[in-house]
Design an enzyme around this catalytic site. Sequence first.
Site, PDB file in Angstrom:
ATOM      1  N   GLU A 162      46.742  22.034  18.225  1.00 25.80           N
ATOM      2  CA  GLU A 162      46.388  22.737  19.424  1.00 25.80           C
ATOM      3  C   GLU A 162      44.985  22.883  19.512  1.00 25.80           C
ATOM      4  O   GLU A 162      44.651  24.418  19.404  1.00 25.80           O
ATOM      5  CB  GLU A 162      47.004  23.770  19.546  1.00 25.80           C
ATOM      6  CG  GLU A 162      48.655  23.432  19.742  1.00 25.80           C
ATOM      7  CD  GLU A 162      49.615  24.689  19.807  1.00 25.80           C
ATOM      8  OE1 GLU A 162      49.279  25.897  19.685  1.00 25.80           O
ATOM      9  OE2 GLU A 162      50.894  24.481  20.096  1.00 25.80           O
ATOM     10  N   GLU A 360      56.410  20.911  18.150  1.00 24.22           N
ATOM     11  CA  GLU A 360      56.780  22.040  18.253  1.00 24.22           C
ATOM     12  C   GLU A 360      57.604  22.327  19.442  1.00 24.22           C
ATOM     13  O   GLU A 360      57.184  22.053  20.570  1.00 24.22           O
ATOM     14  CB  GLU A 360      55.873  23.045  18.190  1.00 24.22           C
ATOM     15  CG  GLU A 360      54.692  23.298  16.865  1.00 24.22           C
ATOM     16  CD  GLU A 360      54.038  24.526  17.053  1.00 24.22           C
ATOM     17  OE1 GLU A 360      53.768  25.169  17.871  1.00 24.22           O
ATOM     18  OE2 GLU A 360      52.916  24.459  16.227  1.00 24.22           O
TER      19      GLU A 360
HETATM   20  C1  GBH Z   1      52.082  27.450  19.118  1.00 18.81           C
HETATM   21  O1  GBH Z   1      51.289  27.596  20.304  1.00 18.81           O
HETATM   22  C2  GBH Z   1      51.493  27.569  17.910  1.00 18.81           C
HETATM   23  O2  GBH Z   1      51.067  26.472  17.433  1.00 18.81           O
HETATM   24  C3  GBH Z   1      52.436  28.374  16.986  1.00 18.81           C
HETATM   25  O3  GBH Z   1      51.378  28.639  15.766  1.00 18.81           O
HETATM   26  C4  GBH Z   1      53.103  29.586  17.522  1.00 18.81           C
HETATM   27  O4  GBH Z   1      53.573  30.305  16.628  1.00 18.81           O
HETATM   28  C5  GBH Z   1      53.959  29.131  18.695  1.00 18.81           C
HETATM   29  O5  GBH Z   1      53.259  28.313  19.666  1.00 18.81           O
HETATM   30  C6  GBH Z   1      54.575  30.100  19.240  1.00 18.81           C
HETATM   31  O6  GBH Z   1      53.684  31.002  20.271  1.00 18.81           O
HETATM   32  O7  GBH Z   1      47.822  32.719  26.804  1.00 18.81           O
HETATM   33  O8  GBH Z   1      48.028  32.360  29.027  1.00 18.81           O
HETATM   34  O9  GBH Z   1      47.701  30.392  27.485  1.00 18.81           O
HETATM   35  C7  GBH Z   1      51.712  27.521  21.498  1.00 18.81           C
HETATM   36  C8  GBH Z   1      50.725  27.380  22.618  1.00 18.81           C
HETATM   37  C9  GBH Z   1      49.446  29.191  23.952  1.00 18.81           C
HETATM   38  C10 GBH Z   1      51.753  28.803  24.429  1.00 18.81           C
HETATM   39  C11 GBH Z   1      49.405  30.382  24.561  1.00 18.81           C
HETATM   40  C12 GBH Z   1      51.869  30.082  25.345  1.00 18.81           C
HETATM   41  C13 GBH Z   1      50.553  31.491  26.293  1.00 18.81           C
HETATM   42  C14 GBH Z   1      50.099  31.764  27.657  1.00 18.81           C
HETATM   43  N1  GBH Z   1      50.628  28.865  23.253  1.00 18.81           N
HETATM   44  N2  GBH Z   1      50.427  30.358  25.690  1.00 18.81           N
HETATM   45  S1  GBH Z   1      48.309  31.703  27.802  1.00 18.81           S
END
Ligand code: GBH
Length: 467
Positions: A162, A360
């Site tokens: 990511e 994931e």
């Molecule tokens: C994953 O990221 C990670 O790889 C992992 O480490 C983590 O534990 C898991 O998700 C659960 O969170 O802040 O407006 O973009 C997922 C990517 C990025 C998805 C942030 C949700 C929230 C909305 N995430 N996003 S925003």
Amino acid sequence: MRFPPGFLWGAATASYQIEGGAKDGGRGPSIWDTFCAEPGKIHGGANGDVACDHFNRYPEDVALMADLGLPAYRFSVSWSRVMPDGKRVSQEGLDFYRRLVDELTAKGVEPVVTLYHWDLPQALEDEGGWRNRELAGHFAEYAQTVHSALGDRVRQWTTINEPFCSAFLGYFAGIHAPGDTDPAAALVAAHHLLLAHGTALQALRAQARPEHSFSVALNFSPALAEGYGPEHVDAARKFDGMHNRFFLDPLLGKGYPEDVLADLAHVGGLADAIKDGDLETIAGPIDWLGVNYYAPTRVKPLEDPYQQSNCPLPGLRGVDVVAPRPPLTGFGWEQTPSSLTELLRWLNWHTGGLPLVIAENGAAFEDVIGEDGRIRDTARTNYIADHLRAVHAAIEGGADVRGYLLWALLDNFEWSMGYSQRFGIVHVDFETQRRTVKDSARFYQNVITHNALSAAGPAEPLATAAT
Ligand code: GBH
């Protein structure tokens, strides 16, 4: 619903989220140690000093994986454990991953290694972090070091997890380490992360064995427009461009998408960061794409097309991210499995049939431990079942999906949310470090055993007592 023969089932974690042992084995500090020490950054003032104490308890955790019948385990290597200052190799650090991989192999669990899941050595942040182009070369050396040490046992490799999060949440939104809030720095960091992937990929190819396969993992959030007019369609295009295609297209040899570059014309940084040959390096062919999916994003146009969006995408203007629609997870994320089907089918078309692995997918819910010690996490089980059906539908629709790695094996340190969000199919009591298998894990075990799940109806766990 039967899955293809050889479908890769497993669960995932990441180093900083589970290992603990922050000062053990000669580990050097990472940007997450630093970020967690800043007041007000992490829910409850938490950090990953101990986390799941996996650094000490890995034999128990691997035994648990074997008990659950997990064929594969995706974990990440901590750069600052293997190279405490980002450059000098620590044999002690490598030895930890060697022991882990040996243990997995002995128990018949296939390791799937991610080289970078956000925990950059602090010493490299002190040299500018991902704003610094030289990190691409340092990352390639680190990647070669780990690959040389583990390549006899590890077949499946992911360079970076990511880059969106490292670049945009870390350098623009300021909610991830290192906590910067500069849109130009975020775009430069994104380019350098992609360049690091490409540079490492070249280095790894040069020393790879035939059985090795290489990938990168991207997080995707499909944009769902709240309306049907052209402004709504355009809002969805902009969000999708910045969130999804900005990272994907260069990896596919398509370069940065023209429409996104046009949307970004008012932000500096990126154009100067792209040097001759970079796009070729980034476009080195991957063997499979890691797809991380949790939820779609609902968008509508802002009245003022020049107003910066309320979401963590640098330079995104004129897009309003609106409230997710129920049912939500415990984290407040939308549960829309059909978006996963759409995403996989779109990826199949857009990548020209590249093999895909869900690297994931999972959900956080508050868990209640029953008086009998059992955790009846039906909501999580249903989320998983519904999303597996969505994956199945995509496969029926022609997508070449090769595996599903559930997030997460264990409850763990959920970044800025600390220990307040539990994604595990195994519960962790962070006081006692006791592990308790949740009902969702038994359900998942049942799916794996049969390589199939029922087409509808409530998801039932295996009728096995929980411990
Ligand atoms: C994953 O990221 C990670 O790889 C992992 O480490 C983590 O534990 C898991 O998700 C659960 O969170 O802040 O407006 O973009 C997922 C990517 C990025 C998805 C942030 C949700 C929230 C909305 N995430 N996003 S925003």
